[in-house]
Design a protein around this motif. Structure first.
Motif, PDB file in Angstrom:
ATOM      1  N   PRO A   1       2.024   4.273  -2.331  1.00  0.00           N
ATOM      2  CA  PRO A   1       1.755   4.998  -3.588  1.00  0.00           C
ATOM      3  C   PRO A   1       3.021   5.424  -4.326  1.00  0.00           C
ATOM      4  CG  PRO A   1       1.296   6.395  -1.684  1.00  0.00           C
ATOM      5  CD  PRO A   1       1.538   5.024  -1.153  1.00  0.00           C
TER       6      PRO A   1
ATOM      7  N   THR B   1       0.848  -1.204   0.000  1.00  0.00           N
ATOM      8  CA  THR B   1       0.000   0.000   0.000  1.00  0.00           C
ATOM      9  C   THR B   1       0.877   1.245   0.000  1.00  0.00           C
ATOM     10  OG1 THR B   1      -1.479  -1.297   1.447  1.00  0.00           O
ATOM     11  CG2 THR B   1      -2.130   0.960   0.976  1.00  0.00           C
TER      12      THR B   1
ATOM     13  N   LEU C   1      -2.696   4.723  -8.604  1.00  0.00           N
ATOM     14  CA  LEU C   1      -2.407   5.939  -7.843  1.00  0.00           C
ATOM     15  C   LEU C   1      -3.663   6.805  -7.705  1.00  0.00           C
ATOM     16  CD1 LEU C   1      -0.138   7.396  -6.401  1.00  0.00           C
ATOM     17  CD2 LEU C   1       0.442   8.533  -8.551  1.00  0.00           C
TER      18      LEU C   1
ATOM     19  N   HIS D   1      -5.753   5.305  -5.000  1.00  0.00           N
ATOM     20  CA  HIS D   1      -5.169   5.582  -3.679  1.00  0.00           C
ATOM     21  C   HIS D   1      -5.519   7.002  -3.222  1.00  0.00           C
ATOM     22  CE1 HIS D   1      -2.222   5.368  -0.400  1.00  0.00           C
ATOM     23  NE2 HIS D   1      -1.885   6.604  -0.743  1.00  0.00           N
ATOM     24  N   HIS D   2      -5.362   7.974  -4.106  1.00  0.00           N
ATOM     25  CA  HIS D   2      -5.683   9.354  -3.745  1.00  0.00           C
ATOM     26  C   HIS D   2      -7.169   9.516  -3.434  1.00  0.00           C
ATOM     27  CE1 HIS D   2      -1.758  10.942  -4.301  1.00  0.00           C
ATOM     28  NE2 HIS D   2      -1.712  10.809  -5.618  1.00  0.00           N
TER      29      HIS D   2
ATOM     30  N   TYR E   1       3.769   3.221  -7.216  1.00  0.00           N
ATOM     31  CA  TYR E   1       2.971   3.452  -8.424  1.00  0.00           C
ATOM     32  C   TYR E   1       3.603   4.557  -9.268  1.00  0.00           C
ATOM     33  CZ  TYR E   1      -0.568   0.935  -5.697  1.00  0.00           C
ATOM     34  OH  TYR E   1      -1.246   0.012  -4.943  1.00  0.00           O
TER      35      TYR E   1
END
Length: 790
Positions: free
Chosen positions: A465, A463, A486, A489-490, A468
């Motif tokens: 980022p 996990t 990504l 994730h954001h 990525y």
């Protein structure tokens, strides 16, 4: 209707008879064709790009170029789809040894080709030769058709759909269609392949249109019907069984096909339903082409319905109908695969499903030459008319079945052999071996540092980022999966502006991700970036027309921009996709009223009440909740606007059907909102205006009962009861003496007595509010009643 069953493979649009090289292609002699045109030592040390360029120059004659392209393509299909395996691929010309360079050329829209594809240079050569311009027209049309087929195969090598391949494939097929007369013998094959191209990209609306054209061109007649039959060994009474009744315009010769078909051997469930009556159309032989068309219709049922038991039951008849007549190795194998997929969720058939897929995997590399049951020429004949998975995809499906059965070790072995490392990581994660998953990815990165795919996998595990972003940089901004990860994730972290930026970067490379467009649109909504939100949700609905939430969100954005008409049209599509969503129907209702579309508003309110009433009915807790929130269940203000608007229209122009529909809506509103005084008052108004005095009085009585209480705790409650009583008295006074029907009884003969009872009760229960305006009003009502009684 076509006169004869068309050739499903060669696609020779020229009127001339088959030449010697055409016949060799039909017979599966691909190595012989390649050896004749390409010496084994041709350009042995040249870079692949230079070798491809030189090859196009050497093969100057269009037909020679076409023969080499087809031999390369069909040999590629043999190695990666149908089998049987070649005893030795070393005899291939050296141009076909550039596997790594070929895989790089086959990457599309940032989606890499499967790295264990066998002899990928065969496909790269075919694509290069088929792209070259050629004349005459019949050769060009044939080359375009084969080029579309090659692009379709290229898509199979990628993990995700690629927009550029979709556009190329469909453009080529449309050009072929323009060059092929409707009456041509191959028109049915062409229309079927166009349908399969649309299905490959989940465009089912266009797919079914071309499926219907293929069916018409082939002369296939079929219908889904019911016949009496029994499904179990001990069933005494026959019940209706869903079947496909079909007949072909021309029938292929029945012959042994050599596919291992496992029997069910269950002590209860029969292999197939035992039907009664005239079963000829349920069992008579079909052509191979028509079986392919039925397979595509079966896929269409799956693609356009939810993944549930009902859809499974709708698909089974198509599969059984095809299995009834084993005419071709590939088609029968595909039908067995579909049957296995359908049986995987049934306890009595799940074991047979897994074993059947194992048998399908095992049969690919083999060919019993002595029996000659499935030579390559037979296997490839219908290969482009069905959606057959690649060899590795079929093996991966077997591993997935093993996973579902809990046989994780076997599944892991298969994924490791196929080097499907993402699947291996999933297996480790499911068995709570995160450390082993991470160690595997780190080991892979040691061999190929900066590999974008492996970096993303490590990012998923940790996990992290930053991995990525590293994957994105390592791919020079071409590996779209990195930006999708990504962006997700954001979004989860609430950084919506950054999320939008990432999603757009990924989708500019490969836009065929409806779920990615949806999340991008949601992120844009959060930051009020209306232009991006409209683009995202519009692209999402274009890719998945049935995405109701996307239509609803698109309507929301339009409303924020005060573009009500566009919002209304978006919601129209949304309710088609999600017909049972009362929230979406409610939004549609408000917009319809606002825009003056009263008939649509009436339909919407009817649907809202039907859904909410149905959800509450039979559930004591929900029914109690519904009674407690009757005002929320029925929007009395909207109902008033609908009734008032339609009655005004009716006064100018008689529309009996509309009034009947409105009456039904009013009745439904008062049924669902039985404790909603506002709904009853509007019903009373409607009945008064449409000449139904008894119903109007009854509605006023119900409105009063909704607010009447044994004791009034608050003045507002008493005031509401007085207002309802006043309206009821006025209705009694104005309508009580009206005749219900000519020469018949009146609406309420004892209206004055009923009025006195209600007002007397109010005087007694409202003594706490004596001296207040509402109490004075009640006293005035009693005085008027006494006057009328004299």
């Amino acid at each position: 209707m076509i006169a004869a069953s068309p050739d499903l493979l060669l696609v020779n649009l020229a009127p001339a008879a088959l030449g010697d090289w055409d016949a060799r292609l039909v017979n599966g002699e691909y190595l012989a064709v390649l050896a004749a045109f390409l010496p084994a030592d041709s350009t042995p040390s040249a870079p692949f790009a230079d070798a491809l360029s030189a090859l196009s120059t050497v093969l100057a004659a269009p037909r020679a170029r076409l023969h080499v392209a087809l031999a390369s393509l069909l040999l590629f299909v043999q190695l990666n789809w149908t089998g049987p395996d070649l005893p030795d691929t070393a005899s291939l010309p050296s141009i076909f040894t550039h596997d790594a360079d070929a895989l790089a050329l086959l990457t599309a829209d940032g989606e890499p080709a499967y790295h264990r594809t066998r002899s990928p240079a065969l496909l790269a050569v075919a694509l290069t030769l088929l792209r070259a311009p050629c004349e005459p027209a019949d050769v060009r049309a044939t080359a375009n058709w084969w080029h579309a087929r090659a692009v379709r195969l290229q898509q199979h090598l990628l993990d995700n759909p690629a927009a550029s391949l979709r556009d190329v494939q469909l453009d080529l097929l449309k050009r072929v269609a323009a060059d092929t007369p409707e009456s041509h013998v191959l028109r049915a094959v062409l229309e079927l392949e166009i349908a399969l191209a649309y299905q490959q990209y989940k465009d089912d609306r266009d797919a079914v249109e071309h499926l219907e054209k293929a069916q018409m061109a082939s002369g296939l007649k079929f219908e889904v019907s019911g016949l009496l039959g029994r499904r179990t060994r001990f069933q005494e009474n026959s019940i209706t069984q869903l079947v496909v009744l079909a007949e072909s315009a021309c029938v292929d010769e029945v012959k042994e096909i050599g596919v291992k078909t496992l029997a069910l051997n269950d002590d209860t469930v029969l292999e197939k339903p035992k039907l009664e009556g005239d079963t000829a159309r349920a069992t008579q032989n079909l052509s191979v082409l028509d079986q392919c068309i039925l397979l595509s219709y079966c896929e269409h049922v799956k693609n356009t319905n939810p993944a549930d038991e009902i859809t499974t039951e709708q698909m089974f008849p198509f599969v059984r109908r095809i299995l009834e007549n084993p005419n071709n190795w590939t088609v029968h194998s595909m039908a067995l695969l579909l049957r296995s997929r359908l049986e995987s969720n049934k306890t009595r058939t799940v074991e047979r499903a897994a074993l059947q897929i194992q048998a399908l995997v095992d049969q690919i590399p083999r060919c019993d030459v002595a029996k000659d049951d499935a030579p390559v020429s037979v296997r490839l004949q219908p290969i482009f008319a069905v959606s057959t998975p690649t060899r590795w995809a079929l093996e991966a499906e077997l591993a997935d079945k093993m996973m579902s059965l809990g046989v994780v070790r076997t599944a892991l072995d298969i994924f490791e052999r196929l080097e499907m490392w993402e699947k291996v990581v999933v297996c480790h994660m499911l068995t709570e071996r995160k450390d082993k998953a991470e160690a595997l990815v780190l080991q892979l990165l040691e061999k190929t540092p900066k590999d974008p795919k492996f970096l993303c996998m490590l990012g998923d595990i940790r996990t992290d980022p930053s991995l990525y972003q590293e994957a994105w940089d390592a791919s020079n901004g071409r590996f779209s999966r990195a930006m999708r990860a990504l962006g997700g994730h954001h979004y989860k972290a609430g950084r919506y502006a950054e999320s939008v930026e990432c999603w757009l970067k990924a989708l500019r490379i490969n836009p065929l991700f409806d779920d990615a467009w949806f999340i991008c649109g949601c992120a844009a909504l959060h930051v009020e970036n209306w232009d991006v939100a409209i683009e995202a949700f519009s692209r999402c609905t274009a890719l998945d027309y049935e995405n109701a939430e996307a239509w609803n969100n698109l309507a929301t954005v339009y409303l924020r921009q005060k573009r009500k008409q566009e919002a209304y049209r978006a919601l129209q599509q949304g309710i088609k996709a999600k017909y049972d969503s009362w929230k979406m129907w409610t939004n549609y209702m408000y917009l319809a009223v606002d825009l003056g579309h009263l008939d649509e508003a009436m339909q919407a309110m009817t649907r809202v009440l039907e859904i909410r009433g149905k959800n509450a009915r039979g559930n004591a807790e929900l029914e109690a909740s519904a009674r407690a929130s009757a005002d929320a269940l029925v929007d009395a203000e909207v109902l008033r606007m609908i009734v008032d608007g339609i009655l005004r229209l009716h006064a100018e122009q008689a529309v009996p059907k509309r009034i009947v529909r409105l009456r039904e809506l009013v009745a439904l509103a008062t049924e669902v909102g039985a404790t909603n005084a506002g709904a009853w008052k509007i019903a009373a108004y409607f009945y008064t205006q449409t000449g139904a005095p008894r119903e109007a009085i009854d509605a006023h009585v119900r409105a009063y009962r909704c607010v009447a209480k044994d004791r009034y705790q608050e003045y507002a409650q008493f005031e509401a009861a007085v207002d309802a009583a006043t309206e009821l008295f006025e209705a009694y006074r104005d309508l009580g003496e009206r005749e219900v029907e000519e020469g018949g009884e009146v609406a309420c003969a004892d209206w004055l007595y009923q009025s006195k009872l209600i007002v007397r009760a109010l005087l007694g229960r409202g003594k706490d509010f004596e001296g207040e305006p509402a109490y004075d009003k009640v006293q005035e009502l009693m005085a008027e009643i006494k006057t009328l009684s004299r």
